[in-house]
Write a protein that holds these residues in place. Structure first.
Motif, mmCIF file in Angstrom:
data_model
loop_
_atom_site.group_PDB
_atom_site.id
_atom_site.type_symbol
_atom_site.label_atom_id
_atom_site.label_comp_id
_atom_site.label_asym_id
_atom_site.label_seq_id
_atom_site.Cartn_x
_atom_site.Cartn_y
_atom_site.Cartn_z
ATOM 1 N N UNK A 272 1.030 -0.973 -0.197
ATOM 2 C CA UNK A 272 0.036 0.226 0.348
ATOM 3 C C UNK A 272 0.717 1.196 -0.004
ATOM 4 N N UNK A 273 2.117 1.423 0.263
ATOM 5 C CA UNK A 273 2.854 2.545 0.591
ATOM 6 C C UNK A 273 3.032 2.783 -0.733
ATOM 7 N N UNK A 274 3.297 1.812 -1.088
ATOM 8 C CA UNK A 274 4.017 1.682 -3.345
ATOM 9 C C UNK A 274 2.812 2.228 -3.577
ATOM 10 N N UNK A 275 1.956 2.329 -4.245
ATOM 11 C CA UNK A 275 1.162 2.655 -4.332
ATOM 12 C C UNK A 275 -0.174 4.166 -3.832
ATOM 13 N N UNK A 276 0.566 4.986 -2.617
ATOM 14 C CA UNK A 276 0.297 5.361 -2.376
ATOM 15 C C UNK A 276 1.239 6.271 -2.318
ATOM 16 N N UNK A 277 2.932 6.037 -2.803
ATOM 17 C CA UNK A 277 3.884 6.697 -3.135
ATOM 18 C C UNK A 277 3.715 7.058 -4.549
ATOM 19 N N UNK A 278 3.470 6.034 -5.231
ATOM 20 C CA UNK A 278 2.953 6.097 -6.610
ATOM 21 C C UNK A 278 2.359 7.210 -7.692
ATOM 22 N N UNK A 279 0.697 6.697 -6.871
ATOM 23 C CA UNK A 279 -0.481 7.624 -6.902
ATOM 24 C C UNK A 279 0.151 8.891 -6.152
ATOM 25 N N UNK A 280 0.894 9.316 -5.483
ATOM 26 C CA UNK A 280 1.226 10.740 -5.037
ATOM 27 C C UNK A 280 1.528 11.702 -6.503
ATOM 28 N N UNK A 281 2.920 10.442 -6.934
ATOM 29 C CA UNK A 281 3.717 11.141 -7.898
ATOM 30 C C UNK A 281 2.722 11.473 -9.484
ATOM 31 N N UNK A 282 1.669 10.697 -9.365
ATOM 32 C CA UNK A 282 0.229 10.671 -10.495
ATOM 33 C C UNK A 282 -0.297 11.931 -10.578
ATOM 34 N N UNK A 283 -0.109 12.135 -9.145
ATOM 35 C CA UNK A 283 -1.358 13.649 -8.887
ATOM 36 C C UNK A 283 -0.522 14.883 -9.274
ATOM 37 N N UNK A 284 0.204 14.679 -9.137
ATOM 38 C CA UNK A 284 1.085 15.847 -8.825
ATOM 39 C C UNK A 284 2.442 15.934 -10.025
ATOM 40 N N UNK A 285 2.286 15.220 -11.336
ATOM 41 C CA UNK A 285 2.953 15.471 -12.455
ATOM 42 C C UNK A 285 2.651 16.627 -13.213
#
Length: 394
Positions: A241-254
């Protein structure tokens, strides 16, 4: 799922499995089972590709091709992990597929069903949309950890609700989508590419979906379920879940994705990022009670009722095979799914804490083969996944 065409007339389908090569026995076994499933359905025009960082020595044939990603390979944008492997596959000197072919992306533990094969064939034969995805359940085969499996039961109604609504009604993955059971028209996949740098490599699936949506491609929901397993340990689930959170935040902030496309996902991610405050509130409310507000109480009660419904619904879709011989287990699993809501919330909160204070240099791979001999491989996977830190702009 009812077939709309004769299976032998289906367009060519390539089932592509991406792996680090750490669980060769699992990959070989699952590919053998998946090929049998395709044959039982009557599918003829298909092939399996195993894309791996380390050769698993799988026996190649007309139906199986192994692609070993060289350690020296670097994409133009510096894509990492699974995105790097997928990008290597579409390079001109590696690719053997035509733009009119279709690719089904699978994780190494994913098992096909005849329903999912039928749904995929119907989707590619229809040809109206470039990308599609369907439902995944998590209680196939042996249940290694009942707690994590019951927790993942909530993901099944999420597929039936949020995923299905956005893909079948809006034809856009406005809340993101998963990295497995992804079906793509190969020409469209090559046009979008997986080469989106480090920020598009942690959750390469969601990032790819937003870039494709922004480029004007359409999506649809695919009937039929595939089978996977939940993480074997609680810490594996937290790190996942931590990886998902990190990756999705990167997507949101791209900056490569326009703001209007990201608003729905951003609301979900900021809610997730603030989830530890739920526990702070639960404790502080006892000592510092707030005035009762009817509208707020009704809203919270409705959300609780929805979560209970999702837990029961997920169990009914996930556990029927486990309860055929002992029907009394089904209501027990339903009760368990309701009780495990607190555990699920704790996992979400723990993943946020691990994200804030833990390393952001890993692409953590959960254990997928219940075999004691894989402990060294798991340790090696964590070491080889380290890269330079990725900065997130907030």
């Amino acid at each position: 799922v009812t077939p709309k065409i004769v299976p032998v007339t289906s367009p060519f389908i390539c089932f592509r499995v991406v792996t680090r090569g750490l669980f060769p026995r699992l990959v070989k076994s699952n590919i053998s089972q998946n090929i049998d499933t395709c044959h039982r359905f009557g599918l003829k025009n298909f092939k399996f590709e195993v894309v791996t960082d380390n050769s698993i020595d799988i026996e190649t044939s007309d139906l199986i091709r192994e692609i070993v990603v060289p350690r020296s390979y670097v994409s133009k944008s510096g894509a990492l992990f699974k995105a790097r492997a997928l990008q290597f596959c579409i390079e001109d000197d590696v690719n053997i597929l035509k733009d009119s072919d279709w690719v089904v992306h699978l994780d190494e533990e994913t098992l096909l069903t005849q329903n999912s094969v039928c749904g995929i064939v119907n989707f590619v034969a229809d040809g109206k949309h470039d990308f599609g995805q369907g439902m995944i359940t998590y209680a196939s085969g042996e249940i290694v950890n009942l707690l994590t499996t019951l927790s993942d039961a909530y993901r099944v109604p999420d597929d039936c609700g949020r995923l299905r609504a956005q893909l079948s009604l809006l034809h856009k993955p406005i809340f993101g989508w998963k990295g497995s059971y992804v079906v793509t028209r190969y020409g469209a996949e090559r046009a979008i590419t997986w080469d989106h740098g480090p920020e598009g490599s942690i959750c390469e699936d969601a990032y790819f979906g937003f870039i494709a949506m922004q480029a004007g491609h359409s999506f649809d929901f695919i009937e039929g379920e595939m089978l996977e397993k939940s993480p074997f340990t609680i810490m594996d689930m937290v790190r996942q879940r931590k990886r998902w959170l990190e990756g999705l935040l990167l997507t949101v902030h791209s900056r490569k994705i326009r703001i209007l496309y990201k608003i729905p996902l951003a609301l979900v991610m900021y809610s997730w990022a603030l989830s530890p405050l739920t526990f702070v509130h639960a404790i502080s409310a006892y000592f510092l009670p707030m005035p009762r507000i009817a509208v707020l109480d009704s809203t919270i009660a409705s959300l609780l009722a929805l979560n209970i419904y999702m837990g029961i619904f997920g169990v009914l879709l996930t556990f029927p095979r486990k309860t055929k011989k002992d029907i009394i287990l089904l209501p027990l699993y339903c009760i368990g799914a309701c009780l495990v809501m607190i555990f699920t919330a704790a996992i979400q909160a723990a993943s946020v804490i691990l994200f804030v204070f833990g390393s952001k240099k890993e692409f953590y791979i959960v254990k997928k083969d219940n075999n004691d001999g894989k402990k060294k491989a798991r340790k090696r996977s964590r070491n080889t996944a380290k890269v330079h830190p990725i900065q997130i702009e907030v």
